[in-house]
Design a protein around this motif. Structure first.
Motif, PDB file in Angstrom:
ATOM      1  N   ILE A   1       0.857  -1.183   0.000  1.00 48.21           N
ATOM      2  CA  ILE A   1       0.000   0.000   0.000  1.00 48.21           C
ATOM      3  C   ILE A   1       0.894   1.235   0.000  1.00 48.21           C
ATOM      4  O   ILE A   1       1.633   1.484   0.955  1.00 48.21           O
ATOM      5  CB  ILE A   1      -0.929   0.002   1.226  1.00 48.21           C
ATOM      6  N   GLU A   2       0.825   1.987  -1.114  1.00 45.42           N
ATOM      7  CA  GLU A   2       1.603   3.206  -1.278  1.00 45.42           C
ATOM      8  C   GLU A   2       0.742   4.245  -1.975  1.00 45.42           C
ATOM      9  O   GLU A   2      -0.167   3.897  -2.726  1.00 45.42           O
ATOM     10  CB  GLU A   2       2.835   2.959  -2.154  1.00 45.42           C
ATOM     11  N   SER A   3       1.083   5.496  -1.754  1.00 48.24           N
ATOM     12  CA  SER A   3       0.385   6.570  -2.443  1.00 48.24           C
ATOM     13  C   SER A   3       0.563   6.404  -3.948  1.00 48.24           C
ATOM     14  O   SER A   3       1.650   6.084  -4.425  1.00 48.24           O
ATOM     15  CB  SER A   3       0.934   7.930  -2.001  1.00 48.24           C
TER      16      SER A   3
ATOM     17  N   TYR B   1     -17.577  -1.617  -1.139  1.00 46.26           N
ATOM     18  CA  TYR B   1     -16.297  -1.745  -1.835  1.00 46.26           C
ATOM     19  C   TYR B   1     -16.223  -0.688  -2.924  1.00 46.26           C
ATOM     20  O   TYR B   1     -17.214  -0.393  -3.591  1.00 46.26           O
ATOM     21  CB  TYR B   1     -16.161  -3.138  -2.464  1.00 46.26           C
ATOM     22  N   ILE B   2     -15.019  -0.111  -3.084  1.00 43.01           N
ATOM     23  CA  ILE B   2     -14.817   0.936  -4.069  1.00 43.01           C
ATOM     24  C   ILE B   2     -13.432   0.773  -4.679  1.00 43.01           C
ATOM     25  O   ILE B   2     -12.490   0.358  -3.996  1.00 43.01           O
ATOM     26  CB  ILE B   2     -15.007   2.327  -3.416  1.00 43.01           C
ATOM     27  N   PHE B   3     -13.309   1.075  -5.971  1.00 38.24           N
ATOM     28  CA  PHE B   3     -12.044   0.992  -6.703  1.00 38.24           C
ATOM     29  C   PHE B   3     -11.592   2.413  -6.993  1.00 38.24           C
ATOM     30  O   PHE B   3     -12.297   3.167  -7.665  1.00 38.24           O
ATOM     31  CB  PHE B   3     -12.269   0.194  -7.992  1.00 38.24           C
ATOM     32  N   ARG B   4     -10.424   2.795  -6.467  1.00 35.17           N
ATOM     33  CA  ARG B   4      -9.911   4.148  -6.640  1.00 35.17           C
ATOM     34  C   ARG B   4      -8.381   4.151  -6.574  1.00 35.17           C
ATOM     35  O   ARG B   4      -7.764   3.155  -6.235  1.00 35.17           O
ATOM     36  CB  ARG B   4     -10.430   5.088  -5.540  1.00 35.17           C
ATOM     37  N   GLN B   5      -7.812   5.317  -6.836  1.00 34.66           N
ATOM     38  CA  GLN B   5      -6.377   5.518  -6.661  1.00 34.66           C
ATOM     39  C   GLN B   5      -6.171   6.096  -5.261  1.00 34.66           C
ATOM     40  O   GLN B   5      -6.834   7.061  -4.863  1.00 34.66           O
ATOM     41  CB  GLN B   5      -5.823   6.477  -7.705  1.00 34.66           C
ATOM     42  N   LEU B   6      -5.244   5.507  -4.521  1.00 33.00           N
ATOM     43  CA  LEU B   6      -4.941   5.964  -3.171  1.00 33.00           C
ATOM     44  C   LEU B   6      -3.969   7.135  -3.230  1.00 33.00           C
ATOM     45  O   LEU B   6      -2.934   7.059  -3.889  1.00 33.00           O
ATOM     46  CB  LEU B   6      -4.334   4.827  -2.354  1.00 33.00           C
ATOM     47  N   VAL B   7      -4.314   8.210  -2.540  1.00 36.13           N
ATOM     48  CA  VAL B   7      -3.431   9.372  -2.423  1.00 36.13           C
ATOM     49  C   VAL B   7      -3.236   9.630  -0.934  1.00 36.13           C
ATOM     50  O   VAL B   7      -4.218   9.818  -0.202  1.00 36.13           O
ATOM     51  CB  VAL B   7      -4.032  10.613  -3.109  1.00 36.13           C
ATOM     52  N   MET B   8      -1.972   9.601  -0.483  1.00 30.92           N
ATOM     53  CA  MET B   8      -1.669   9.858   0.923  1.00 30.92           C
ATOM     54  C   MET B   8      -1.108  11.267   1.060  1.00 30.92           C
ATOM     55  O   MET B   8      -0.156  11.622   0.376  1.00 30.92           O
ATOM     56  CB  MET B   8      -0.671   8.833   1.432  1.00 30.92           C
ATOM     57  N   GLU B   9      -1.744  12.036   1.925  1.00 31.80           N
ATOM     58  CA  GLU B   9      -1.311  13.396   2.214  1.00 31.80           C
ATOM     59  C   GLU B   9      -1.120  13.505   3.721  1.00 31.80           C
ATOM     60  O   GLU B   9      -2.078  13.741   4.449  1.00 31.80           O
ATOM     61  CB  GLU B   9      -2.343  14.420   1.733  1.00 31.80           C
TER      62      GLU B   9
END
Length: 100
Positions: free
Chosen positions: A37-39, A51-59
């Motif tokens: 798990i990475e941004s 359940y949802i499919f998305r791009q993970l963005v870590m801020e």
């Protein structure tokens, strides 16, 4: 997804256009529950009990679930939400692609 065993990879079909154009409707994605798990990674998440499919963005401490189609909102993960798997491959009628 409840029939998947623990860390076994599984395949899902993309429904809708929230992840277009990279993942057009009908694409098949392969996801690994034990993926890194990475941004910037594409993920399957449990958000608001769905359940949802998305791009993970870590801020910083925030984890955001970003659609690729700008017509959809960016969602912030809450304490009850979780990443369930990382998408590692896509296949559709036109192409195949791996994500690491």
């Amino acid at each position: 997804m409840s029939s998947c065993e623990g860390s076994d990879p599984f395949a899902l079909q993309v429904l809708g256009d929230s992840m277009a154009p990279e993942f057009p409707e009908g694409s098949i994605v392969v996801a690994e529950p034990d993926g890194v798990i990475e941004s910037g990674r594409y993920v399957i998440a449990m958000h608001n009990n769905e359940y949802i499919f998305r791009q993970l963005v870590m801020e910083g401490e925030r984890q955001l679930l970003k659609p690729l189609n700008e017509a959809y909102p960016v969602l912030e993960m809450g304490p009850e939400d979780s990443i369930r798997a990382v998408v590692v491959q896509k296949a559709n009628r036109r192409d195949r692609k791996r994500y690491y």
